[in-house]
Design an enzyme around this catalytic site. Structure first.
Site, PDB file in Angstrom:
ATOM      1  N   GLY A  48      -2.801   2.313  -4.145  1.00 45.44           N
ATOM      2  CA  GLY A  48      -2.429   3.688  -4.312  1.00 45.44           C
ATOM      3  C   GLY A  48      -1.902   4.371  -2.860  1.00 45.44           C
ATOM      4  CB  VAL A  82      -0.911   0.137   1.293  1.00 43.05           C
ATOM      5  CG1 VAL A  82      -1.580   1.504   1.480  1.00 43.05           C
ATOM      6  CG2 VAL A  82      -2.015  -1.078   1.213  1.00 43.05           C
ATOM      7  CB  CYS A  83       1.121   4.135   0.608  1.00 45.32           C
ATOM      8  SG  CYS A  83       1.603   6.116   0.514  1.00 45.32           S
ATOM      9  CG  ASN A  84       5.790   5.636   0.633  1.00 48.08           C
ATOM     10  OD1 ASN A  84       5.589   4.630   1.414  1.00 48.08           O
ATOM     11  ND2 ASN A  84       6.154   6.661   0.741  1.00 48.08           N
ATOM     12  N   GLY A  85       4.897   1.601  -0.079  1.00 45.80           N
ATOM     13  CA  GLY A  85       5.312   0.486   0.278  1.00 45.80           C
ATOM     14  C   GLY A  85       5.898  -0.260  -0.701  1.00 45.80           C
TER      15      GLY A  85
END
Length: 284
Positions: free
Chosen positions: A213, A161-164
């Site tokens: 995102g 999730v996200c910039n993971g």
């Protein structure tokens, strides 16, 4: 925090019948929910929709799913809190929280989270989830990267999730794979050989790789994962239980909708954001 019995011991108040809220919702689906809440009018509109035949998931309800959420110092709580809430509603699903050294972990804004297991003590995961954070220094270190790569190599599903997704990409596991990321960092993915896709949910290799995102997209992501693995009805049940019925007061959640002056404010805070190339500590 790793299972419902622990939650009950820590003080989650039982509702009628002696069950905790989470246990009751899992036990009997909408029938239990309707009985416990006194049902009729509240569930009147929702019941027909959920009673419709729905697509089956790739996993039988009889097949257990072991999910490992890999956390780290500087991580964003909402990146995995939303998915965790969704996953906890699914049948025969166990969620574990792990970090490099185990114990409590200090997340973004000084939030102390724990107690977590040690990543090295986990043999394998059916699904591994790597959330993002405002500081990726810790998950970009060789020791953490090695553990993530080890679990990802044997996991049936590899997610972020996200910039993971940047953390996963840095291990090399996303080379040549399509992936989502927070809009402000998404184009950094290509520097690690991944293929950036500016969507709220992205999958590759027939769903082995799934990503969401930025931050709040984690809930949409988790519901999509739930539908794929456990079927549409299980996902819809989870969505109803957590009352995920978003109605944002402003249309400013993505650059395509936000006003130019608001985008400029974010660019000032995160230089390069509007180009998808914002810098985050720990990423070259």
């Amino acid at each position: 925090m790793t299972n419902d019995s622990e939650n009950n011991r820590s003080g989650e108040r039982p509702i009628s019948g002696g069950y905790s809220r989470r246990e009751a919702l899992k036990l009997g689906g909408l029938a239990t929910l309707g009985t416990l809440l006194g049902g009729g009018a509240l569930l009147g509109r929702a019941t027909p929709a959920l009673a419709q035949a729905s697509s089956a998931g790739t996993l039988s309800p009889a097949n257990p799913l072991d999910i490992v959420i890999a956390v780290y110092p500087g991580g964003t709580l909402l990146d995995f809190a939303g998915p965790s809430e969704v996953f906890h509603q699914l049948p025969n699903t166990n969620i574990r929280y792990a970090s490099l050294n185990g114990g409590f972990v200090t997340l973004e804004y000084g939030v102390e989270y724990g107690k977590t297991e040690r990543l090295a003590d986990i043999d394998k995961a059916g699904l591994i989830l790597v959330p993002g954070g405002s500081d990726l220094t810790a998950p970009m270190q060789p020791e953490y990267q090695a553990q993530i790569r080890r679990l990802a190599d044997s996991a049936k599903y590899v997610t972020s999730v996200c910039n993971g997704s940047l953390v996963l990409a840095a291990t090399g596991v996303l080379k040549g794979k399509r992936s989502a990321c927070h809009w402000a960092f998404i184009n950094k993915l290509s520097e690690y050989g991944a293929i950036p896709v500016p969507d709220r949910f992205v999958e590759d290799d027939n769903g082995r790789f799934m990503s969401g995102g930025g931050i709040t997209a984690g809930i949409d992501f988790a519901l999509r994962v739930a539908g794929k693995l456990r079927g549409q009805q299980a996902a819809e049940f989870a969505q109803l239980v957590i009352e995920y019925d978003p109605a944002p007061p402003y249309h400013s959640g993505h650059p395509r909708d936000a006003r130019p002056e608001v985008i400029a404010m974010v660019d000032k805070e995160l230089p390069g954001a509007s180009k998808g190339l914002a810098r985050v500590p720990g990423v070259r």
